[in-house]
Write an enzyme that holds these catalytic residues in place. Structure first.
Site, PDB file in Angstrom:
ATOM      1  N   CYS A  86      -4.608  -5.075  -4.319  1.00  0.00           N
ATOM      2  CA  CYS A  86      -5.134  -5.450  -5.630  1.00  0.00           C
ATOM      3  C   CYS A  86      -4.073  -5.238  -6.717  1.00  0.00           C
ATOM      4  O   CYS A  86      -3.123  -6.004  -6.796  1.00  0.00           O
ATOM      5  CB  CYS A  86      -6.425  -4.683  -5.913  1.00  0.00           C
ATOM      6  N   HIS A 195      -9.705  -4.811  -0.596  1.00  0.00           N
ATOM      7  CA  HIS A 195      -9.419  -3.378  -0.482  1.00  0.00           C
ATOM      8  C   HIS A 195      -9.738  -2.828   0.912  1.00  0.00           C
ATOM      9  O   HIS A 195     -10.845  -2.322   1.141  1.00  0.00           O
ATOM     10  CB  HIS A 195     -10.252  -2.606  -1.502  1.00  0.00           C
ATOM     11  N   GLU A 197      -8.923  -0.101   2.230  1.00  0.00           N
ATOM     12  CA  GLU A 197      -9.181   1.349   2.222  1.00  0.00           C
ATOM     13  C   GLU A 197     -10.659   1.668   2.070  1.00  0.00           C
ATOM     14  O   GLU A 197     -11.097   2.785   2.368  1.00  0.00           O
ATOM     15  CB  GLU A 197      -8.372   2.036   1.112  1.00  0.00           C
TER      16      GLU A 197
END
Length: 225
Positions: A86, A195, A197
Site C-alpha cells: 500500500c 495487505h 499482513e
C-alpha cells in the site's frame, strides 16, 4: 533465522501488523526506524502501509528521502528482497525501484474490502510459492491506490512479466489493466496495494492467503543457502 526488517515512518499505520505477520510465520521481525542508516543485516525488508509523513506532497514522496531509504535502495539494487504494501508500494514507485505511480481512486473514495487477486507471475521472491493463475483473497484498504503508467511502460511490464497481481472481478480503484501489484526486472522488489499482513491469522482475515508471501520469501532464501 531469517530476519525481516519492518520500516516505521512517521505516519506508518501497519508496521506492527507487518511485524506480527513476520513473527507468526516463524521469522524474526527487526524494527527499522526511518531516520536510521543501518539495515542491521536483515535478509529482507517490508515497507508497510499507512500515511508516511502525513501523505504531504504526494503519498510516499517525502518518505522516499528518509535516510533508511538510501540504504534500502542500494541494497535492493544488489538483490535484497523488498516488499512494499500500500503506502510502501507508493514509496517504492517514488523511489524509482518500481515503475509507474499511484493516484487517487477513480471513485474518489476510500475503499476497504476483501479483494480477490489473480497471481499473474510467480517469478518473484515474494510469489514463488504461488501458482500462476491462482486466485487469492487479500484485504484491501486505500484511497490513492489507482496504478497508472505510460503506454511504453505498460507494454514493457506486460512483455517482461513484471505484472505480479491483477484485481479479479471488481477493479476497486480504477488501476490501469486491473494491475494490483508489480515487480522490478530482477524480481526481488514487489509492490502491491492489498495487505497480505492482515491475512495470516484466522481471527483477522477472510483467508490465510497472506502466508504465501512469507512462505515464498522463506523458500527463496533457503534455496540460496
Amino acid at each position: 533465522m531469517t530476519r525481516v526488517g519492518v520500516v516505521t515512518f512517521p505516519g506508518s499505520l501497519d508496521d506492527q501488523d507487518a511485524a506480527r505477520a513476520v513473527t507468526v510465520m516463524g521469522l524474526e521481525a527487526v524494527p527499522l526506524w526511518h531516520a536510521a542508516h543501518d539495515l542491521e543485516g536483515v535478509n529482507a525488508v517490508i515497507l508497510p502501509g499507512g500515511f508516511s509523513y502525513g501523505d504531504y506532497l504526494r503519498c510516499g514522496a517525502i518518505a522516499r528521502f528518509s535516510p533508511i531509504m538510501s540504504e534500502i535502495i542500494d541494497a535492493a539494487n544488489q538483490g535484497l528482497p523488498v516488499l512494499g504494501i500500500c503506502n510502501g508500494f507508493q514509496v517504492l514507485c517514488e523511489s524509482h525501484l518500481l515503475p509507474g505511480a499511484l493516484i487517487r481512486n477513480d471513485r474518489r473514495t476510500f475503499v476497504c474490502r476483501d479483494q480477490r487477486l489473480e497471481v499473474v507471475s510467480r517469478d518473484t521472491v515474494w510469489t514463488c510459492a504461488m501458482g500462476e493463475g491462482q486466485e487469492i483473497d487479500i484485504v484491501l484498504k486505500n484511497g490513492e491506490g489507482r496504478y497508472i503508467a505510460d503506454e511504453e511502460t505498460l507494454a514493457r511490464l506486460e512483455g517482461e512479466n513484471q505484472i505480479v497481481f491483477r484485481y479479479s472481478g471488481l477493479n476497486p480503484n480504477g488501476s490501469v489493466n486491473d494491475i494490483a501489484g508489480v515487480t522490478n526486472r530482477r524480481g526481488n522488489v514487489v509492490g502491491l496495494m492489498p495487505h497480505p499482513e492482515h491475512n495470516v491469522e484466522e481471527l483477522t482475515g477472510p483467508s490465510l492467503d497472506g502466508r504465501l508471501f512469507f512462505e515464498s520469501l522463506a523458500s527463496f532464501l533457503s534455496a540460496r543457502v
